[in-house]
Enzyme design. Structure first.
Site, PDB file in Angstrom:
ATOM      1  N   GLY A  13     -15.680 -23.627  20.727  1.00  0.00           N
ATOM      2  CA  GLY A  13     -14.482 -25.016  20.755  1.00  0.00           C
ATOM      3  C   GLY A  13     -14.964 -24.619  22.851  1.00  0.00           C
ATOM      4  CG  ASP A 122     -14.995 -13.341  18.870  1.00  0.00           C
ATOM      5  OD1 ASP A 122     -15.871 -13.242  18.051  1.00  0.00           O
ATOM      6  OD2 ASP A 122     -14.308 -14.164  19.385  1.00  0.00           O
ATOM      7  CG  ASP A 152      -8.210 -17.863  19.637  1.00  0.00           C
ATOM      8  OD1 ASP A 152      -7.057 -19.083  19.822  1.00  0.00           O
ATOM      9  OD2 ASP A 152      -8.711 -17.698  18.939  1.00  0.00           O
ATOM     10  N   GLY A 196      -5.097 -19.545  16.927  1.00  0.00           N
ATOM     11  CA  GLY A 196      -5.292 -18.579  16.828  1.00  0.00           C
ATOM     12  C   GLY A 196      -5.498 -17.821  15.220  1.00  0.00           C
ATOM     13  CD  GLU A 267      -6.039 -22.271  14.435  1.00  0.00           C
ATOM     14  OE1 GLU A 267      -5.936 -22.650  13.649  1.00  0.00           O
ATOM     15  OE2 GLU A 267      -6.510 -21.615  14.972  1.00  0.00           O
ATOM     16  CE1 TYR A 324     -10.362 -29.619  18.018  1.00  0.00           C
ATOM     17  CE2 TYR A 324      -8.796 -30.531  16.538  1.00  0.00           C
ATOM     18  CZ  TYR A 324     -10.100 -29.768  16.491  1.00  0.00           C
ATOM     19  OH  TYR A 324     -10.443 -29.387  15.653  1.00  0.00           O
TER      20      TYR A 324
END
Length: 402
Positions: A13, A122, A152, A196, A267, A324
């Site tokens: 993302g 990651d 995050d 997150g 989230e 976003y």
């Protein structure tokens, strides 16, 4: 002297660091090894598998500083797992039965690449680790140096990932406007869902940045707009136990006393409970190439709104997501400084032939170093006992037990 092209890609993302990191890499390589050819694979690992890349021209080197003021990725992103051959074939990135790692290695060899910079979270960097291991096993000498990108801030064992500070600041600015909806109708509950999946760091940091943003503002006497209306009443993160019944009672009193209430929700908060509930009801929740449930389809904020709104007497419930908006922002001053240090180290590491992911290593005295790929992982938890967070919860009247 090491030769060969230097390649780079951004994946996963978006985060408020990608453009600056790409610009920084181009600047740094041009500064200390101007003879090296630079290329960028477009759309992350998708471009690597399909052989689509951009050769960095003299004009692009000249304009690289402009990227520090931009959000998004100047070379494109995608979510591709190199060890998920079935998904890669389904998407037409490799032939049926072909090993994506082999296809990627073949493309790197064909392009004459000796250094690959991966800029991602990651998943991106563990994919880079898989690729580096495959290349080494098959006798191809390639140095892979990753940069840690995730809003995050949950990459193990890295203290601070690129873009997270900016995302928190941007999320706070987003909610500064959204929070004014409290004045649109009495009895309004506003739920701010923050990105997150595993870590509540971004939700907590966004709440902290928001409260700092509105602190000390002057409000006219006897009008609806006030410090109380602009403040928040709850911050829910995965690492903190959430007694919904107790929270309903607490927020019901807030709604009775003030006729408004505001909560920030990660989230990832209670997501396992919500997913199990949805799947037990027969919902087929989609997953990405990495096997993660797509949280945009889970709608954690909506679930919390349903759990809280009717019980606390809300006449209107508004759920807003800043994800976003926050992740596409250009890097702020703090992140630009962090990017500069990590980029410079990444280029030095590449010239020394040392592979890994650059970051301040929590297990090595917070020293900036190239961290070995096998030690990189996701899901680094936020510590809800840190003083600034417990102090904030106490100020808004929320219990802080884990």
């Amino acid at each position: 002297m090491m030769t060969g092209k230097v390649a780079m890609l951004t994946a996963g993302g978006l985060a408020p660091c990608l453009s600056s990191a790409v610009g920084g890499l181009i600047e740094r390589w041009s500064e200390i090894a101007p003879e090296r050819e630079l290329l960028a694979y477009t759309s992350g690992y998708q471009g690597l598998l399909t052989g689509k890349s951009i050769s960095v021209s003299a004009d692009m080197r000249r304009d690289a500083p402009l990227l520090h003021a931009m959000g998004g990725s100047p070379i494109g992103n995608s979510r591709v797992k190199l060890t998920n051959a079935k998904d890669c074939a389904k998407r037409g990135l490799v032939k049926e039965g072909e090993n994506p790692l082999e296809a990627a290695a073949r493309q790197l060899q064909a392009d004459g690449v000796s250094v690959l910079h991966t800029i991602g979270g990651d998943d991106t960097n563990t994919a880079a680790a898989d690729l580096a291991a495959y290349l080494k096993e098959n006798g191809y000498d390639l140095t892979v140096v990753g940069l840690p990108k995730t809003i995050d801030n949950d990459i193990v064992p890295i203290r601070q990932s690129l873009g997270a500070w900016t995302a928190a600041e941007a999320g706070a600015a987003f909610f500064d406007h959204v929070g004014n909806e409290q004045s649109a109708q009495p009895g309004c509950l506003v739920v701010h869902e923050v990105m997150g999946r595993h870590s509540g760091w971004l939700t907590a940091a966004t709440a902290r940045a928001y409260r700092a943003r509105i602190a000390g503002r002057a409000y006219p006497d006897n009008f609806l707009m006030s410090a109380a209306l602009k403040d928040l009443e709850g911050v829910y993160v995965p690492e903190l136990s959430i007694d919904l019944e107790s929270e309903r009672e607490r927020l019901k009193k807030v709604m009775t006393d003030h006729r408004f209430a505001t909560v920030f929700v990660s989230e990832g908060a209670l997501v396992d409970t919500i997913v199990a509930e949805r799947e037990a009801a027969g919902d087929d929740l989609p997953r990405d190439a990495f096997g993660h449930v797509r949280l945009d389809k889970v709608n954690v904020g909506e679930w919390f709104a349903g759990q809280l709104g009717p019980s606390i007497g809300a006449d209107k419930v508004l759920v807003q997501k800043s994800g976003y908006f926050a992740r596409s922002a250009p890097a702020n001053t703090d992140d630009l400084r962090l990017i500069k240090g990590m980029v410079d180290h990444a280029v030095t590491s590449a010239l020394d032939g040392v592979s890994g992911v650059v970051g301040h290593d929590l297990e090595a005295g917070n020293r900036l170093r190239t961290i070995e790929f096998p030690r990189i992982g996701g899901g680094k938890a936020f510590d809800p006992t840190v003083e600034w967070f417990t102090t904030m919860l106490a100020e808004i009247g929320q219990p802080s037990s884990r």
